[in-house]
Design a protein around this motif. Structure first.
Motif, mmCIF file in Angstrom:
data_model
loop_
_atom_site.group_PDB
_atom_site.id
_atom_site.type_symbol
_atom_site.label_atom_id
_atom_site.label_comp_id
_atom_site.label_asym_id
_atom_site.label_seq_id
_atom_site.Cartn_x
_atom_site.Cartn_y
_atom_site.Cartn_z
ATOM 1 N N SER A 217 -19.130 -41.763 41.447
ATOM 2 C CA SER A 217 -19.446 -41.331 40.093
ATOM 3 C C SER A 217 -20.199 -40.009 40.163
ATOM 4 O O SER A 217 -20.749 -39.649 41.219
ATOM 5 C CB SER A 217 -20.323 -42.376 39.399
ATOM 6 O OG SER A 217 -21.624 -42.379 39.973
ATOM 7 N N PRO A 218 -20.239 -39.248 39.077
ATOM 8 C CA PRO A 218 -20.973 -37.977 39.095
ATOM 9 C C PRO A 218 -22.421 -38.128 39.532
ATOM 10 O O PRO A 218 -22.942 -37.292 40.284
ATOM 11 C CB PRO A 218 -20.867 -37.503 37.639
ATOM 12 C CG PRO A 218 -19.596 -38.104 37.144
ATOM 13 C CD PRO A 218 -19.507 -39.445 37.805
ATOM 14 N N THR A 219 -23.083 -39.187 39.090
ATOM 15 C CA THR A 219 -24.484 -39.417 39.478
ATOM 16 C C THR A 219 -24.602 -39.699 40.966
ATOM 17 O O THR A 219 -25.471 -39.150 41.661
ATOM 18 C CB THR A 219 -25.078 -40.592 38.682
ATOM 19 O OG1 THR A 219 -25.004 -40.298 37.287
ATOM 20 C CG2 THR A 219 -26.536 -40.817 39.068
ATOM 21 N N GLU A 220 -23.696 -40.561 41.469
ATOM 22 C CA GLU A 220 -23.708 -40.878 42.898
ATOM 23 C C GLU A 220 -23.392 -39.643 43.732
ATOM 24 O O GLU A 220 -24.010 -39.417 44.793
ATOM 25 C CB GLU A 220 -22.694 -41.987 43.186
ATOM 26 C CG GLU A 220 -23.071 -43.333 42.608
ATOM 27 C CD GLU A 220 -21.929 -44.339 42.692
ATOM 28 O OE1 GLU A 220 -22.217 -45.540 42.758
ATOM 29 O OE2 GLU A 220 -20.749 -43.902 42.701
ATOM 30 N N MET A 221 -22.438 -38.846 43.262
ATOM 31 C CA MET A 221 -22.062 -37.639 43.992
ATOM 32 C C MET A 221 -23.232 -36.656 44.053
ATOM 33 O O MET A 221 -23.494 -36.048 45.106
ATOM 34 C CB MET A 221 -20.852 -36.978 43.329
ATOM 35 C CG MET A 221 -20.313 -35.765 44.082
ATOM 36 S SD MET A 221 -19.568 -36.191 45.672
ATOM 37 C CE MET A 221 -17.973 -36.831 45.138
ATOM 38 N N ALA A 222 -23.937 -36.491 42.940
ATOM 39 C CA ALA A 222 -25.083 -35.581 42.915
ATOM 40 C C ALA A 222 -26.163 -36.052 43.878
ATOM 41 O O ALA A 222 -26.774 -35.244 44.591
ATOM 42 C CB ALA A 222 -25.634 -35.481 41.499
ATOM 43 N N LEU A 223 -26.396 -37.360 43.910
ATOM 44 C CA LEU A 223 -27.410 -37.909 44.817
ATOM 45 C C LEU A 223 -27.001 -37.719 46.274
ATOM 46 O O LEU A 223 -27.811 -37.322 47.119
ATOM 47 C CB LEU A 223 -27.610 -39.394 44.510
ATOM 48 C CG LEU A 223 -28.692 -40.121 45.321
ATOM 49 C CD1 LEU A 223 -30.052 -39.465 45.119
ATOM 50 C CD2 LEU A 223 -28.745 -41.597 44.938
ATOM 51 N N LEU A 224 -25.728 -38.003 46.564
ATOM 52 C CA LEU A 224 -25.256 -37.838 47.940
ATOM 53 C C LEU A 224 -25.351 -36.383 48.374
ATOM 54 O O LEU A 224 -25.784 -36.090 49.502
ATOM 55 C CB LEU A 224 -23.804 -38.322 48.043
ATOM 56 C CG LEU A 224 -23.129 -38.139 49.417
ATOM 57 C CD1 LEU A 224 -23.931 -38.829 50.513
ATOM 58 C CD2 LEU A 224 -21.694 -38.665 49.373
#
Length: 234
Positions: A217-224
């Motif tokens: 997800s966009p949030t997960e991608m940003a965190l990664l």
């Protein structure tokens, strides 16, 4: 040149005058007269004289690279970067007026448009190396370091007639920069090698994610990506 498109006429006029200027100024009026247009036409196509001359140099550089790339072997990313450095040096030495223009017209906080184009070319060349885990720093940082170092070498060579054809300095600087930006896993330096391996892996994964934006997800991608940037920096 009545049948030539207006934009091409302006580029050709700018190139001829820039080459003939020998480092001197090229006026908007002279460009327009040679191209057979009025000043508003130049501004319509390029925004300003600076924009036109930037486009002239950028077009010349891209055309030069295209002719040099015909017989390249793309199997070794680091060798591609090495050859790209050498082509950059060759362009500067073969077109000293064009190259000097790039850096003679910049000011504090103002970048020549050509520099941005060259950085984009470098980033494209560096991505395969990053994806294979061969870089020790982010591709954007590597591109900036390569550009700064190679540009300095070119300016030194074209302003020193006695050593302008001696490319040993260029080769030494090239190899030093490549050593600094690529992963070095020497067995005699285990702690440094481990840190470099982690950074290279983080950079590699970050580069691969560019081709798979929907795996998280966009949030997960940003965190990664934030985690990967921290690992690469360390």
């Amino acid at each position: 040149m009545p049948s030539t498109p207006v934009r091409d006429r302006l580029l050709l006029a700018g190139a001829r005058l820039l080459e003939a200027s020998d480092g001197g100024d090229v006026s908007t009026r002279a460009i327009c007269e040679l191209a057979g247009v009025q000043a508003p036409t130049l501004y319509h196509h390029f925004g300003s004289k600076q924009g036109l001359l930037d486009a002239v140099v950028s077009h010349g550089f891209r055309s030069f690279l295209t002719t040099q790339d015909d017989h390249r072997d793309g199997s070794d990313p680091i060798q591609q970067i090495r050859e790209g450095w050498d082509r950059h040096i060759q362009f500067g030495l073969e077109h000293p007026t064009f190259y000097a223009y790039i850096y003679a017209r910049v000011g504090q906080g103002t970048r020549c448009g050509v520099v941005t184009d060259v950085e984009a070319m470098l980033l494209k060349a560096l991505k395969p190396a990053a994806q294979q885990g061969l870089l020790a720093i982010e591709p954007s940082d590597a591109a900036a370091e390569i550009l700064a170092a190679s540009s300095g070498v070119i300016m030194s060579l074209i302003t020193d007639p006695e050593h302008g054809t001696d490319l040993r300095m260029s080769a030494h600087m090239r190899d030093a920069v490549l050593s600094a930006i690529t992963a070095n896993n020497d067995a005699h330096d285990e702690p440094a090698s481990a840190a470099t391996a982690v950074a290279s892996a983080a950079i590699s994964l970050s580069s691969v994610l560019d081709h798979a934006p929907d795996v998280l997800s966009p949030t997960e991608m940003a965190l990664l990506r934030d985690w990967l940037m921290r690992l690469a920096a360390r």
